[in-house]
Design a protein around this motif. Sequence first.
Motif: not given
Length: 196
Positions: A88-89, A142-146, A189-191
């Motif tokens: 995911p990252e 959102e799914h990828l971030a989770r 930067g957000v990530i």
Amino acid sequence: MSTTPAPAANTRPSPARQRLLDAATDLFYREGIHSVGVDRIIEESGVTRATMYKQFEGKEGLVLAYLQGEDARLRELFAQAGSVSDDPEVLLDLVIAGIEQDVRERHTRGCPFINAAAEYPAAGPVRELISDHREWFRATLEHLARAAGLTDPADVAASLVLLRDAALVGGYLDGQDRVGPAFARTARGVIASHRT
């Protein structure tokens, strides 16, 4: 959650339909939807009026097909990233790089969905398709971030959607070479700020 289905990959449109869609996609994006009439699309595509109405039942059907094509291209960006890695990252980084490339090379006149929304302010099929597209995009991020273990995945997704919107509009106004790297740097930067 409502989603706009992507066109099936194995369905090949008729040559006349494809010519109409190619002409409409180019003209709608370059010149605006309402400023381009059916006659112009017919002339550019080299098909008859009867063929156009048989394929799309009118201009709105062609507008919807144009936006469905734009939706499919963004979904393809995610699919291409998924074919490279299932981490995911890594996927988030590939999506950011893909959006930066899109801002620099393809969507140099803003976001086709924002542009269309400005021309279709009232509720209807076009606005519904735009809403479905944006909801799919946000939910996928959102799914990828989770999956990447980031804190507050909904906030990450909302921020990345906002940054993409700004990059597409800003790229048109201020130049892609200035905006593309700024988008990528800010998105990363957000990530980073949401890593645990």
